[in-house]
Design a protein around this motif. Structure first.
Motif, mmCIF file in Angstrom:
data_model
loop_
_atom_site.group_PDB
_atom_site.id
_atom_site.type_symbol
_atom_site.label_atom_id
_atom_site.label_comp_id
_atom_site.label_asym_id
_atom_site.label_seq_id
_atom_site.Cartn_x
_atom_site.Cartn_y
_atom_site.Cartn_z
ATOM 1 N N LEU A 220 0.825 -1.205 0.000
ATOM 2 C CA LEU A 220 0.000 0.000 0.000
ATOM 3 C C LEU A 220 0.862 1.259 0.000
ATOM 4 O O LEU A 220 0.492 2.276 -0.602
ATOM 5 N N GLY A 221 2.010 1.192 0.664
ATOM 6 C CA GLY A 221 2.918 2.336 0.653
ATOM 7 C C GLY A 221 3.450 2.614 -0.739
ATOM 8 O O GLY A 221 3.579 3.774 -1.155
ATOM 9 N N LEU A 222 3.750 1.561 -1.476
ATOM 10 C CA LEU A 222 4.199 1.721 -2.857
ATOM 11 C C LEU A 222 3.075 2.283 -3.727
ATOM 12 O O LEU A 222 3.301 3.164 -4.562
ATOM 13 N N ALA A 227 0.883 6.594 -6.823
ATOM 14 C CA ALA A 227 -0.318 7.367 -7.153
ATOM 15 C C ALA A 227 -0.083 8.857 -6.921
ATOM 16 O O ALA A 227 -0.569 9.699 -7.685
ATOM 17 N N ALA A 228 0.668 9.201 -5.877
ATOM 18 C CA ALA A 228 0.980 10.610 -5.619
ATOM 19 C C ALA A 228 1.834 11.186 -6.749
ATOM 20 O O ALA A 228 1.601 12.316 -7.213
ATOM 21 N N TRP A 229 2.818 10.406 -7.193
ATOM 22 C CA TRP A 229 3.663 10.851 -8.313
ATOM 23 C C TRP A 229 2.819 11.056 -9.564
ATOM 24 O O TRP A 229 2.932 12.081 -10.242
ATOM 25 N N ARG A 230 1.945 10.099 -9.854
ATOM 26 C CA ARG A 230 1.105 10.214 -11.051
ATOM 27 C C ARG A 230 0.183 11.421 -10.956
ATOM 28 O O ARG A 230 -0.032 12.127 -11.946
ATOM 29 N N GLU A 231 -0.392 11.671 -9.782
ATOM 30 C CA GLU A 231 -1.313 12.791 -9.610
ATOM 31 C C GLU A 231 -0.606 14.113 -9.914
ATOM 32 O O GLU A 231 -1.144 14.970 -10.619
ATOM 33 N N LEU A 283 9.695 7.897 -12.254
ATOM 34 C CA LEU A 283 8.901 6.733 -11.861
ATOM 35 C C LEU A 283 9.714 5.824 -10.945
ATOM 36 O O LEU A 283 9.216 5.346 -9.918
ATOM 37 N N LEU A 284 10.968 5.599 -11.298
ATOM 38 C CA LEU A 284 11.827 4.751 -10.478
ATOM 39 C C LEU A 284 12.062 5.396 -9.104
ATOM 40 O O LEU A 284 12.103 4.704 -8.080
ATOM 41 N N ALA A 285 12.159 6.719 -9.081
ATOM 42 C CA ALA A 285 12.330 7.427 -7.809
ATOM 43 C C ALA A 285 11.083 7.282 -6.939
ATOM 44 O O ALA A 285 11.181 7.168 -5.708
ATOM 45 N N LEU A 291 9.466 2.245 -1.210
ATOM 46 C CA LEU A 291 10.274 1.235 -0.510
ATOM 47 C C LEU A 291 10.905 1.815 0.755
ATOM 48 O O LEU A 291 11.087 1.098 1.752
ATOM 49 N N ASP A 292 11.227 3.102 0.721
ATOM 50 C CA ASP A 292 11.884 3.739 1.861
ATOM 51 C C ASP A 292 10.904 4.333 2.870
ATOM 52 O O ASP A 292 11.334 4.850 3.914
ATOM 53 N N MET A 293 9.633 4.274 2.601
ATOM 54 C CA MET A 293 8.649 4.898 3.492
ATOM 55 C C MET A 293 8.721 4.271 4.885
ATOM 56 O O MET A 293 8.670 3.046 5.020
ATOM 57 N N PRO A 294 8.852 5.090 5.931
ATOM 58 C CA PRO A 294 8.917 4.541 7.297
ATOM 59 C C PRO A 294 7.663 3.743 7.645
ATOM 60 O O PRO A 294 6.567 4.040 7.159
ATOM 61 N N GLU A 295 7.858 2.748 8.488
ATOM 62 C CA GLU A 295 6.749 1.867 8.856
ATOM 63 C C GLU A 295 5.556 2.656 9.399
ATOM 64 O O GLU A 295 4.408 2.359 9.085
#
Length: 398
Positions: A220-222, A227-231, A283-285, A291-295
Motif C-alpha cells: 500500500l505504501g508503494l 499514485a501521488a507521483w502520477r497525480e 517513476l523509479l524514484a 520502498l523507503d517509506m517509514p513503517e
C-alpha cells in the motif's frame, strides 16, 4: 407545414457584453447556470461554453472568445444575494472553483432537490424537464465537440435549453420544498457540494481511488507513492491520469517493485515508452520512495466492517421499512441509507451513519431503532405492508 427557423440565441463574446448581462444578474433573485466542457484529453476540464439565465434573460457565454474576461461573471457567482441554480452541480462547481477560486454560493442543485422530493435517485435533467416543464429536449447535440467554432444554431439552442427550462424546474421544486417544509433537508445536502475538499484531490490521498484489497502495508505504501507521483504529473502536464500511468500498472509495479530500469521489462502493464522516456527516472524514484517509506507512515488497510452473525434477517426487515418510509415521505432511498448503513444500524444503535442524524433520523432512523428493539412490527393486510406499534407488557412485579 412550413418549417420555422428560430434565430440563433445571443452569444456573449466580449467583456463589455458580459458586464452588461451581469449587471442585470446582480439584481435577480436567482441565476440558472450550466457549462459545456471537454475532459477526454486533459486532467482539468476544458471549459467551452457557459449558459446562464435570470428570470427575464438568458445568454450563452463563449469563454473561448479572444476578447472576453470572465471577471464580471465571477462577481455574480460570488454575490450572496443571488441564488445559483445548477442541475447535478458537482462538475460545474469544480470548473468554477478552479476558474474563480471559490465555490458559487448560495447554491441550489435541482437534482438533489428532486431526490429530496421523491422524484427518484439521481434523476436526470431531461426527466425533470419532461415532468415539470412539460417540454422535450433536443438530444441531437448531446455529444457535440463544444470546442469547435462556429457552433451551429441547433447547438446553441440545445445549450440554452439547459438553463431556460431549468428556471421552471427550479421554481417548482423550490415551491414544493417550502410547501413540504423540506428546505432544511436540502440545506443539509448542499453542505457536501459547498465543501472545497469535495473537489480537491491531495496527491497523498490519490491512492485511495485505486481498488485494492491488499492488507500488505508495504504494498500500500508503494501504491501511495506511485499514485501521488502520477497525480502531480497529471496535474502539471494537464493530462488524464491514465495517460501518465494506468491503475493496473501502478498495482503491478507495487506488487513487483523494480530496482532498476531493466526490471520494468518484466512488467506487462507498464509501457516501454514510459520507462525509456523522460518519466522513467521519476517513476523509479517514486518506487524508491515507497520502498523507503517509514513503517509508521505506511497506509493502514481499509477496515471492512462485517455485519455480526445473525443480523441478516434484521437487515432485510430494515430494507422493507426503508422502502416504506421513503414511499410515505416521497424521498429517494439513496438519500437515506444504503445496505452497509442498515448493517451498521443492525449492529449498533449508535452507528455513525447519516440515517441516525438530522432529518433522516426523523424520517427513518427512529423507526429503524424501534423495529430493531421490538417497538414496531411489520405486518401484511393482504395488499401492502403496514407498520404496527407494539405495546410491550411490563414485567410482572415480584
Amino acid at each position: 407545414m412550413a418549417v420555422v427557423n428560430h434565430p440563433a440565441p445571443p452569444v456573449i463574446t466580449t467583456t463589455e457584453e458580459l458586464a452588461e448581462f451581469c449587471a442585470g444578474a446582480h439584481k435577480a433573485p436567482y441565476i440558472t447556470v450550466d457549462t459545456e466542457f471537454l475532459r477526454e484529453n486533459t486532467f482539468w476540464p476544458q471549459l467551452c461554453l457557459i449558459q446562464a439565465a435570470t428570470p427575464t434573460d438568458a445568454r450563452i457565454i463563449d469563454p473561448l472568445a479572444p476578447d472576453i474576461d470572465l471577471t464580471p461573471l465571477a462577481a455574480v457567482l460570488a454575490n450572496h444575494s443571488v441564488l445559483k441554480v445548477f442541475h447535478a452541480a458537482r462538475q460545474d462547481i469544480e470548473i468554477f472553483l478552479r476558474l474563480c477560486g471559490s465555490i458559487p454560493e448560495p447554491l441550489f442543485d435541482t437534482q438533489v432537490a428532486a431526490m429530496v422530493l421523491g422524484f427518484g435517485e439521481s434523476v436526470s435533467y431531461e426527466t425533470l424537464v419532461t415532468k415539470i416543464a412539460r417540454a422535450e429536449l433536443d438530444k441531437s447535440s448531446r455529444f457535440t465537440d463544444w470546442s469547435r467554432r462556429p457552433l451551429s444554431d441547433r447547438q446553441l439552442h440545445y445549450a440554452l435549453a439547459d438553463v431556460t427550462h431549468l428556471r421552471v424546474v427550479y421554481e417548482y421544486l423550490a415551491g414544493q420544498l417550502d410547501k413540504t417544509g423540506r428546505s432544511g433537508w436540502l440545506d443539509q445536502e448542499m453542505s457536501v457540494l459547498m465543501d472545497p475538499r469535495t473537489y480537491l484531490v491531495e496527491p497523498d490521498e490519490a491512492w485511495t481511488r485505486l481498488r485494492t484489497r491488499s492488507g500488505n502495508r508495504r504494498f500500500l505504501g508503494l501504491v501511495k507513492a506511485l499514485a501521488a507521483w502520477r497525480e502531480l504529473e497529471a496535474q502539471s502536464r494537464d493530462l488524464p491520469r491514465g495517460r501518465i500511468l494506468k491503475d493496473d500498472a501502478i498495482l503491478e509495479i507495487a506488487a513487483h517493485p523494480p530496482k532498476n530500469p531493466e526490471d520494468f521489462r518484466n512488467l506487462r502493464s507498464v509501457p516501454r515508452g514510459v520507462v525509456e522516456g523522460k518519466l522513467g527516472p521519476a517513476l523509479l524514484a517514486a518506487v524508491q520512495r515507497g520502498l523507503d517509506m517509514p513503517e509508521d507512515d505506511l497506509p493502514k488497510p481499509e477496515k471492512v466492517d462485517e455485519a455480526p452473525r445473525g443480523v441478516g434477517p434484521l437487515v432485510e426487515l430494515l430494507k422493507v421499512l426503508l422502502k416504506m418510509k421513503c414511499e410515505d415521505h416521497d424521498v429517494a432511498q439513496k438519500l437515506i441509507a444504503g445496505t452497509s448503513d442498515l448493517e451498521r444500524i443492525a449492529a449498533s444503535d449508535t452507528a455513525d451513519v447519516p440515517a441516525l442524524n438530522g432529518w433522516r433520523r426523523e424520517v427513518f432512523g427512529e423507526a429503524a431503532l424501534a423495529l430493531k428493539h421490538g417497538r414496531l412490527a411489520l405486518a401484511s393486510d393482504g395488499k401492502r405492508i403496514r407498520v404496527i406499534p407494539v405495546q410491550r407488557s411490563a414485567p410482572p412485579q415480584k
